[in-house]
Design a protein around this motif. Structure first.
Motif, PDB file in Angstrom:
ATOM      1  N   GLN A  14       0.771  -1.042   0.039  1.00 32.68           N
ATOM      2  CA  GLN A  14       0.023   0.141   0.049  1.00 32.68           C
ATOM      3  C   GLN A  14       0.835   1.209  -0.077  1.00 32.68           C
ATOM      4  O   GLN A  14       1.847   1.114   0.635  1.00 32.68           O
ATOM      5  N   LYS A  15       0.216   2.200  -0.568  1.00 32.85           N
ATOM      6  CA  LYS A  15       1.032   3.639  -0.419  1.00 32.85           C
ATOM      7  C   LYS A  15       1.017   3.916   1.084  1.00 32.85           C
ATOM      8  O   LYS A  15      -0.386   4.208   1.585  1.00 32.85           O
ATOM      9  N   THR A  16       2.097   4.299   1.809  1.00 31.32           N
ATOM     10  CA  THR A  16       1.838   4.527   3.316  1.00 31.32           C
ATOM     11  C   THR A  16       2.827   5.740   3.648  1.00 31.32           C
ATOM     12  O   THR A  16       3.827   5.776   3.166  1.00 31.32           O
ATOM     13  N   GLU A  17       2.285   6.708   4.073  1.00 27.92           N
ATOM     14  CA  GLU A  17       2.748   7.840   4.624  1.00 27.92           C
ATOM     15  C   GLU A  17       3.841   7.584   5.596  1.00 27.92           C
ATOM     16  O   GLU A  17       3.495   6.801   6.600  1.00 27.92           O
ATOM     17  N   LEU A  18       4.994   8.178   5.802  1.00 29.40           N
ATOM     18  CA  LEU A  18       5.720   8.292   7.008  1.00 29.40           C
ATOM     19  C   LEU A  18       5.020   8.758   8.127  1.00 29.40           C
ATOM     20  O   LEU A  18       4.615   9.701   8.140  1.00 29.40           O
ATOM     21  N   PRO A  19       5.058   7.840   9.354  1.00 25.86           N
ATOM     22  CA  PRO A  19       4.138   8.263  10.637  1.00 25.86           C
ATOM     23  C   PRO A  19       4.955   9.545  10.914  1.00 25.86           C
ATOM     24  O   PRO A  19       5.977   9.748  11.011  1.00 25.86           O
ATOM     25  N   THR A  20       4.138  10.452  11.664  1.00 25.57           N
ATOM     26  CA  THR A  20       4.622  11.834  12.115  1.00 25.57           C
ATOM     27  C   THR A  20       5.597  11.444  13.639  1.00 25.57           C
ATOM     28  O   THR A  20       6.120  12.344  14.022  1.00 25.57           O
ATOM     29  N   SER A  21       5.510  10.267  14.298  1.00 26.84           N
ATOM     30  CA  SER A  21       6.215   9.981  15.460  1.00 26.84           C
ATOM     31  C   SER A  21       6.123   8.596  15.641  1.00 26.84           C
ATOM     32  O   SER A  21       5.523   7.726  15.076  1.00 26.84           O
ATOM     33  N   PRO A  22       7.107   8.031  16.518  1.00 26.91           N
ATOM     34  CA  PRO A  22       7.189   6.649  16.794  1.00 26.91           C
ATOM     35  C   PRO A  22       5.830   6.144  17.517  1.00 26.91           C
ATOM     36  O   PRO A  22       5.319   5.105  17.461  1.00 26.91           O
ATOM     37  N   GLU A  23       5.165   7.082  18.224  1.00 29.19           N
ATOM     38  CA  GLU A  23       4.129   6.702  18.707  1.00 29.19           C
ATOM     39  C   GLU A  23       2.998   6.527  17.819  1.00 29.19           C
ATOM     40  O   GLU A  23       2.073   5.568  18.190  1.00 29.19           O
ATOM     41  N   ALA A  24       3.032   7.168  17.050  1.00 30.17           N
ATOM     42  CA  ALA A  24       1.878   7.045  15.816  1.00 30.17           C
ATOM     43  C   ALA A  24       2.265   5.853  14.741  1.00 30.17           C
ATOM     44  O   ALA A  24       1.404   5.520  13.934  1.00 30.17           O
ATOM     45  N   ALA A  25       3.398   5.410  14.900  1.00 25.92           N
ATOM     46  CA  ALA A  25       3.935   4.313  13.988  1.00 25.92           C
ATOM     47  C   ALA A  25       3.212   2.921  14.419  1.00 25.92           C
ATOM     48  O   ALA A  25       3.074   2.631  15.638  1.00 25.92           O
ATOM     49  N   VAL A  26       2.914   2.192  13.169  1.00 24.49           N
ATOM     50  CA  VAL A  26       2.415   0.837  13.344  1.00 24.49           C
ATOM     51  C   VAL A  26       3.445  -0.250  12.955  1.00 24.49           C
ATOM     52  O   VAL A  26       3.732  -0.398  11.888  1.00 24.49           O
ATOM     53  N   LEU A  27       3.909  -0.971  13.914  1.00 18.20           N
ATOM     54  CA  LEU A  27       4.784  -2.062  13.735  1.00 18.20           C
ATOM     55  C   LEU A  27       3.893  -3.335  13.543  1.00 18.20           C
ATOM     56  O   LEU A  27       3.265  -3.736  14.407  1.00 18.20           O
ATOM     57  N   GLU A  28       3.922  -3.812  12.251  1.00 15.73           N
ATOM     58  CA  GLU A  28       3.236  -4.916  11.939  1.00 15.73           C
ATOM     59  C   GLU A  28       4.114  -6.038  11.936  1.00 15.73           C
ATOM     60  O   GLU A  28       5.501  -6.196  11.914  1.00 15.73           O
ATOM     61  N   ARG A  29       3.659  -7.428  12.289  1.00 15.81           N
ATOM     62  CA  ARG A  29       4.267  -8.787  12.241  1.00 15.81           C
ATOM     63  C   ARG A  29       3.681  -9.826  11.631  1.00 15.81           C
ATOM     64  O   ARG A  29       2.295  -9.616  11.048  1.00 15.81           O
ATOM     65  N   VAL A  30       4.252 -10.664  11.262  1.00 12.44           N
ATOM     66  CA  VAL A  30       3.730 -11.740  10.544  1.00 12.44           C
ATOM     67  C   VAL A  30       4.229 -13.188  11.180  1.00 12.44           C
ATOM     68  O   VAL A  30       5.319 -13.048  12.018  1.00 12.44           O
ATOM     69  N   PRO A  31       3.459 -14.426  11.025  1.00 13.67           N
ATOM     70  CA  PRO A  31       3.850 -15.582  11.669  1.00 13.67           C
ATOM     71  C   PRO A  31       5.310 -16.026  11.337  1.00 13.67           C
ATOM     72  O   PRO A  31       5.715 -16.029   9.930  1.00 13.67           O
ATOM     73  N   ASN A  32       6.089 -16.521  12.061  1.00 12.01           N
ATOM     74  CA  ASN A  32       7.303 -17.142  11.690  1.00 12.01           C
ATOM     75  C   ASN A  32       7.095 -18.308  11.045  1.00 12.01           C
ATOM     76  O   ASN A  32       6.410 -19.293  11.597  1.00 12.01           O
ATOM     77  N   PRO A  33       7.659 -18.690   9.843  1.00 10.33           N
ATOM     78  CA  PRO A  33       7.291 -19.915   9.157  1.00 10.33           C
ATOM     79  C   PRO A  33       8.034 -21.084   9.755  1.00 10.33           C
ATOM     80  O   PRO A  33       7.749 -22.189   9.416  1.00 10.33           O
ATOM     81  N   HIS A  34       9.217 -20.577  10.589  1.00 10.47           N
ATOM     82  CA  HIS A  34       9.943 -21.752  11.281  1.00 10.47           C
ATOM     83  C   HIS A  34      10.214 -21.650  12.689  1.00 10.47           C
ATOM     84  O   HIS A  34      11.240 -21.367  13.166  1.00 10.47           O
ATOM     85  N   PRO A  35       8.881 -21.441  13.354  1.00 11.86           N
ATOM     86  CA  PRO A  35       9.063 -21.323  14.752  1.00 11.86           C
ATOM     87  C   PRO A  35       9.704 -22.512  15.690  1.00 11.86           C
ATOM     88  O   PRO A  35      10.103 -22.056  16.693  1.00 11.86           O
ATOM     89  N   ASP A  36      10.186 -23.666  14.988  1.00 12.91           N
ATOM     90  CA  ASP A  36      10.699 -24.767  15.724  1.00 12.91           C
ATOM     91  C   ASP A  36      12.239 -24.916  15.651  1.00 12.91           C
ATOM     92  O   ASP A  36      12.923 -25.430  15.955  1.00 12.91           O
ATOM     93  N   GLN A  37      12.710 -23.547  14.718  1.00 17.31           N
ATOM     94  CA  GLN A  37      14.000 -23.377  14.454  1.00 17.31           C
ATOM     95  C   GLN A  37      14.641 -22.142  15.064  1.00 17.31           C
ATOM     96  O   GLN A  37      13.902 -21.135  14.873  1.00 17.31           O
ATOM     97  N   ASN A  38      15.773 -22.044  15.705  1.00 13.74           N
ATOM     98  CA  ASN A  38      16.508 -21.145  16.127  1.00 13.74           C
ATOM     99  C   ASN A  38      17.418 -20.680  14.992  1.00 13.74           C
ATOM    100  O   ASN A  38      18.231 -21.359  14.560  1.00 13.74           O
ATOM    101  N   TYR A  39      17.087 -19.057  14.662  1.00 10.11           N
ATOM    102  CA  TYR A  39      17.903 -18.587  13.445  1.00 10.11           C
ATOM    103  C   TYR A  39      17.786 -17.176  13.846  1.00 10.11           C
ATOM    104  O   TYR A  39      17.169 -16.555  14.720  1.00 10.11           O
ATOM    105  N   LEU A  40      18.988 -16.405  13.467  1.00  9.63           N
ATOM    106  CA  LEU A  40      19.009 -14.973  13.464  1.00  9.63           C
ATOM    107  C   LEU A  40      18.340 -14.279  12.318  1.00  9.63           C
ATOM    108  O   LEU A  40      18.745 -14.551  11.221  1.00  9.63           O
TER     109      LEU A  40
END
Length: 154
Positions: A14-40
């Protein structure tokens, strides 16, 4: 983004504007495809900027973020926008660096996380800020962050 596990993302693709502050920013996440594996996972942001809270002058840093995910990965566009939201944010180097680490921990609950904030000099003094949380799982390869200490012209 046809898979339903990505349906909740609001910024990627999506076209997304730069948030005006860290408090206004939305940090999104997605499921880890390998939760059984330790990796960096490593993110490098060599052009981070924020503002001095006293003078309003710009501060510049090179950030390296390393983490061992558990159930979640940070969505990279949202991380880029979150880091960019500091551009007009007034805070000391220590506050910016630790706030980034804490926001990632709150959002992802990683097994381990390390943030290296390598700040360029202001007033003749470089300030490097390091934040770590959790215990590094045995056997995870963590390369050096690759940022040399500031030497100036020496």
């Amino acid at each position: 983004m046809s898979e339903s596990i990505y349906a909740g993302l609001t910024q990627l693709g999506q076209k997304t504007e730069l948030p005006t502050s860290p408090e206004a920013a939305v940090l999104e996440r997605v499921p880890n495809p390998h939760p059984d594996q330790n990796y960096l996972v490593r993110f490098t942001a060599p052009e981070f900027t924020s503002l001095c809270p006293m003078t309003g002058q710009p501060d510049f840093a090179h950030f390296v973020i390393d983490y061992v995910p558990d159930q979640w990965l940070v969505e990279s566009k949202s991380l880029k926008l979150y880091l960019g939201s500091f551009r007009n944010h007034g805070a000391f180097h220590e506050a910016c660096s630790v706030d980034i680490g804490k926001k990632l921990i709150d959002n992802l609950q990683p097994r381990w996380l390390r943030v290296g904030g390598y700040w360029y000099p202001r007033g003749g003094i470089p300030i490097d800020v390091f934040f770590q949380a959790g215990t590094l799982p045995e056997g995870v390869w963590v390369p050096d962050q690759g940022v040399p200490p500031y030497r100036g012209r020496g």
